[in-house]
Write a protein that holds these residues in place. Sequence first.
Motif, PDB file in Angstrom:
ATOM      1  N   CYS A  34      47.938  47.564  38.537  1.00 17.81           N
ATOM      2  CA  CYS A  34      46.702  46.997  37.959  1.00 17.81           C
ATOM      3  C   CYS A  34      46.518  45.554  38.448  1.00 17.81           C
ATOM      4  O   CYS A  34      45.426  45.124  38.813  1.00 17.81           O
ATOM      5  CB  CYS A  34      46.778  47.001  36.438  1.00 17.81           C
TER       6      CYS A  34
ATOM      7  N   LEU B 258      44.830  51.632  38.087  1.00 18.39           N
ATOM      8  CA  LEU B 258      43.387  51.484  38.304  1.00 18.39           C
ATOM      9  C   LEU B 258      43.027  52.110  39.644  1.00 18.39           C
ATOM     10  O   LEU B 258      43.105  51.463  40.679  1.00 18.39           O
ATOM     11  CB  LEU B 258      43.006  49.988  38.291  1.00 18.39           C
TER      12      LEU B 258
ATOM     13  N   LEU C 284      44.606  41.182  31.913  1.00 22.47           N
ATOM     14  CA  LEU C 284      45.500  42.357  31.870  1.00 22.47           C
ATOM     15  C   LEU C 284      46.504  42.131  30.748  1.00 22.47           C
ATOM     16  O   LEU C 284      47.088  41.051  30.644  1.00 22.47           O
ATOM     17  CB  LEU C 284      46.225  42.478  33.219  1.00 22.47           C
TER      18      LEU C 284
END
Length: 596
Positions: free
Chosen positions: A450, A409, A465
């Motif tokens: 992430c 990300l 997630l």
Amino acid sequence: MSGFVVWFTGLSGAGKSTLAAMLSAELRARGVHVEVLDGDEVRTHLSKGLGFSREDRDTNVRRIGFVAKLLARAGACAITAAISPYRATRDELRAQIPGFVEIHCACAIPALAERDPKGLYKKALAGEIKHFTGIDDPYEPPEHPEVVVHTDRESKEASLAHILSALEDLGHIPRLGHIPRLDLQPTGSGEASSAPLSISAPSLPRALEPSALPLPHGGELISRQVTPARHDSLSERARALVAIDLDARTESFVTLIGSGAYSPLGGFMTSRDYLRVLGDLRLERGLPWPLPVTLAVPEHIAARLRIGTEAALRARDGRLVAIIEVSELWRPDREREALAIHGTTDPSHPGVAALLDAGPVYVGGELLGLERPAPPFSPAYDHTPSALRAVFTARGFRRVVGFQTVDLLHRGHEHITRAALEICDGLLVHALAGGDPTEDLPLDVRLRACEAVLAHYYPLDRAVLSVYPAVTHHAGPREALLHALTHKNYGCSHVIVEHDHAVGSVLQAPSHETRALFDRFAPAELGVVPLFFEEAFYSTAIAATATRKTAPGDASTRIPCSGKEVRRMLARGELPPSEMLRPEVARLLAGSLRRS
Ligand SMILES: Nc1ncnc2c1ncn2[C@@H]1O[C@H](COP(=O)(O)OS(=O)(=O)O)[C@@H](OP(=O)(O)O)[C@H]1O
Ligand SMILES: Nc1ncnc2c1ncn2[C@@H]1O[C@H](COP(=O)(O)OP(=O)(O)O)[C@@H](O)[C@H]1O
């Protein structure tokens, strides 16, 4: 965590076995050791010969309770699914078993008589069966169960969500929304330590009404994973069958079909579905579907297969992971498929190359999933569609945006996911498991990256997630559409479609082609809303992330946020600037890459 017992009780047909199987699958995915003691199965051995008198039922229930207590004492979760009609006997077990969780499957008799999966209510109501519980034999509902699920009023997923929430609240299982906050203080080696601090996501108000998530594609999740009770006998049967070897792509298909992520598919496509998908992006029944889900075999295997018989599917590690009921064998036109899916027949294209490398014969047929080809990467982040739907429902989400990535990300991803989160209740970050090994960062590194971003820069109770067990097909717009439909099966109402849908290492097609493909279908047919985003970057003109639609200035004011550029810089030993990547992540990646 110590063991515990989940005791389902309720009338015949109320949903005990169904929910027990769903719960055991989800708990296994979370790394819990689970055994299911199903009433029907128990009566074929442990309680063989017992009838349905008060005495026999109590004997049966006490035997089940005894075994469940031993399993829990050994640290496992024992799930029992028996009518267990008498309150006093259930309370006797509650007193003996620490961690006793009673789940009442409540369902009105008219609904049960309508379901009547075994035709027993019809016989009981006709007087052909005597002493049938609920009809002419008592059922004493629990007075203080830990959970009541009204299976005639809520979906299976909603019931599962309530049960999982209760087990989390009781402390028997970790809370799924738990994103360990990494203690990212440098540990002297220049890389962040990974000692997670335990935090649990503050939960949103529980869902008050049945699930409001979009229906799965085709109307219901078609999970082809067999129940634990059938696993052993089917595995025995598989050992006597012709074995078909899987590769990474077909292992991924077996996993996604097995979990229901590829609903409404229940197996590998036959030629009728395949041909309509190529030409019309629809299944034979008319539902939108953009990519062939096929199983190719070499000649010598095809010669041993027969229509109407079964074959075993063998994972790359040698395990027999599924059984296919062979319903068709045919030879596809590979050039036509390459042109339709990849827009080229150039063998240097990775998607075309994989197509041409595959065997010449396609096998179509329904699947029976025995086990995951690729074992769950990390139970903490490996969730089936029903499990994620349960989490979203438990958190009261109605609109969830899905974002799948083979990347980490970076700040550009933050921009578009944050923008999408403004119009949704929750964000699912789906880390593609089968990325391009030559280009992508290892999955564990991507997950930790992430995790670091979500834990520090997103509201913990808004983001989930999870690992997305798909591989990259390098199929651009069609692949983007497949991701959208698959994310709907996971419970997403919206899906992020990035500027040039780059899946894996090959840029596939500009967004106007992808947008045009989505526009071929009525929104109601897709049932999921695509959110198209231009490329995001860091704009020095406004000192914030933006796209060309939201910031002035020219290229000189834009710092690109590209996963490929991040990897290039890290490979050169450079730390990407904070405008491109959060510093916590840059340090984490630098340490991981140095180690690797
Ligand atoms: N008379 C009568 N009453 C109730 N149920 C009957 C009866 N005869 C047969 N069956 C079938 O047996 C299943 C219930 O067995 P259980 O072991 O769960 O019952 S008990 O807990 O011992 O009361 C139950 O299966 P489930 O539908 O899974 O509950 C029935 O299919
Ligand atoms: N919300 C629900 N929860 C559980 N089962 C449901 C639900 N709605 C419909 N069903 C159906 O009801 C039937 C329940 O059968 P089963 O699980 O064997 O019940 P039991 O084990 O209590 O006898 C299944 O066919 C299942 O698909």
